[in-house]
Design an enzyme around this catalytic site. Structure first.
Site, PDB file in Angstrom:
ATOM      1  N   LYS A   1      -6.340  -2.270  13.209  1.00 46.58           N
ATOM      2  CA  LYS A   1      -5.691  -1.490  12.159  1.00 46.58           C
ATOM      3  C   LYS A   1      -4.442  -0.847  12.728  1.00 46.58           C
ATOM      4  CE  LYS A   1      -7.070   2.719  10.856  1.00 46.58           C
ATOM      5  NZ  LYS A   1      -5.853   3.590  10.803  1.00 46.58           N
TER       6      LYS A   1
ATOM      7  N   ASP B   1      -2.466  -0.113   7.474  1.00 42.60           N
ATOM      8  CA  ASP B   1      -3.022   1.057   6.789  1.00 42.60           C
ATOM      9  C   ASP B   1      -1.929   2.086   6.531  1.00 42.60           C
ATOM     10  OD1 ASP B   1      -4.736   3.074   5.878  1.00 42.60           O
ATOM     11  OD2 ASP B   1      -5.277   3.698   7.919  1.00 42.60           O
TER      12      ASP B   1
ATOM     13  N   LYS C   1      -1.347   3.294   3.157  1.00 42.55           N
ATOM     14  CA  LYS C   1      -1.793   4.113   2.019  1.00 42.55           C
ATOM     15  C   LYS C   1      -0.658   4.450   1.054  1.00 42.55           C
ATOM     16  CE  LYS C   1      -5.481   6.397   4.685  1.00 42.55           C
ATOM     17  NZ  LYS C   1      -5.115   6.018   6.064  1.00 42.55           N
TER      18      LYS C   1
ATOM     19  N   ASP D   1       3.024   6.045  -4.884  1.00 40.08           N
ATOM     20  CA  ASP D   1       4.307   6.433  -5.462  1.00 40.08           C
ATOM     21  C   ASP D   1       4.347   5.867  -6.875  1.00 40.08           C
ATOM     22  OD1 ASP D   1       7.108   7.177  -5.750  1.00 40.08           O
ATOM     23  OD2 ASP D   1       7.241   7.111  -3.560  1.00 40.08           O
TER      24      ASP D   1
ATOM     25  N   THR E   1     -12.316  10.194   4.316  1.00 32.26           N
ATOM     26  CA  THR E   1     -13.585  10.600   4.929  1.00 32.26           C
ATOM     27  C   THR E   1     -13.515  11.998   5.543  1.00 32.26           C
ATOM     28  OG1 THR E   1     -12.970   9.382   6.928  1.00 32.26           O
ATOM     29  CG2 THR E   1     -14.419   8.271   5.358  1.00 32.26           C
TER      30      THR E   1
ATOM     31  N   ARG F   1     -11.468   6.250  17.858  1.00 29.76           N
ATOM     32  CA  ARG F   1     -11.685   6.929  19.133  1.00 29.76           C
ATOM     33  C   ARG F   1     -12.946   6.512  19.889  1.00 29.76           C
ATOM     34  NH1 ARG F   1     -10.175  12.626  16.420  1.00 29.76           N
ATOM     35  NH2 ARG F   1     -10.873  11.382  14.640  1.00 29.76           N
TER      36      ARG F   1
END
Length: 232
Positions: A32, A59, A61, A64, A119, A211
């Site tokens: 990603k 990614d 997002k 608009d 999340t 991570r």
């Protein structure tokens, strides 16, 4: 489409990203590319990682007015990514415009998925900051149905909601789930989390793991552990 683990390459530079990817001498993980890396390095980093043989989830997002998103997607479609996304909150008109822009002249396009609720958002913050007072599960389901009706391929959601999304929108409607942590790991700033094995059990199609892999002492071993728990 089989299950897969997507590594969130949330690095600040090309150098850091390539140093990380160079550790993988046998596998070519699905990666990603998010805002931090894309804004730092631009389209060139997408093309370079793709040329190395990796599948890519871009990614960014988008959110608009429909025409702006359509034009942006018409540029992103040329990067040959496998998945890209937008915010479902942008409305049906925006999602349909995005699909139009993303579709190439030959009719092919990357998968397009919608972000429902992040999340890092929980019921309290959703009510306080967004003035949305319905239960968060129902909000996610409504966004999912709206995305499906607009013609999208799936949604980003918490693994806690993946099974319910499939129940509402069908097994072929994809669920891409961040918020995945090992049982013995730190949850960080995520509030709605699940282990890879539990995400598999509940029906996630893809898990996005950052991570726990990128900051692991042995990232390759951590990646293989994710694959073993989620895919095998």
């Amino acid at each position: 489409m089989g299950k897969d683990v997507i590594i969130a390459c949330d690095f600040a530079s090309r150098e850091q990203t390539m140093n990380f990817l160079d550790k993988f001498t046998e596998e070519k993980p699905f990666v990603k590319i998010g805002m931090e890396l894309y804004y730092a390095e631009g389209p060139a980093i997408v093309k370079e990682i793709k040329a190395r043989g990796h599948k890519i989830f871009l990614d960014l997002k988008l959110h608009d007015i429909p025409n702006t998103v359509k034009k942006a997607m018409s540029v992103l479609r040329n990067l040959d990514v496998d998945i890209t996304n937008l915010h479902a909150a942008g409305t049906t008109a925006m999602m349909k415009a995005a699909l139009e822009g993303l579709t190439r002249p030959d009719g092919t396009r990357p998968l397009l998925i919608a972000v429902t609720q992040l999340t890092s958002t929980d019921q309290e913050s959703m009510e306080r900051d967004l003035l949305i007072h319905e239960p968060i599960d129902e909000v996610v389901m409504h966004y999912a149905e709206t995305a499906k009706n607009a013609g999208l391929d799936g949604i980003v959601c918490s693994p806690l909601e993946a099974g319910k999304v499939h129940g509402r929108c069908g097994e072929n409607f994809l669920t891409i789930t961040p918020g995945v942590r090992f049982a013995d790991g730190d949850v960080g700033d995520q509030k709605r989390v699940m282990t890879p094995a539990a995400a598999k059990e509940i029906g996630s199609d893809y898990i996005v793991v950052g991570r726990p892999i990128t900051q692991a002492e042995d990232p390759v071993a951590a990646y293989r552990r994710c694959v073993a728990e989620f895919c095998d």
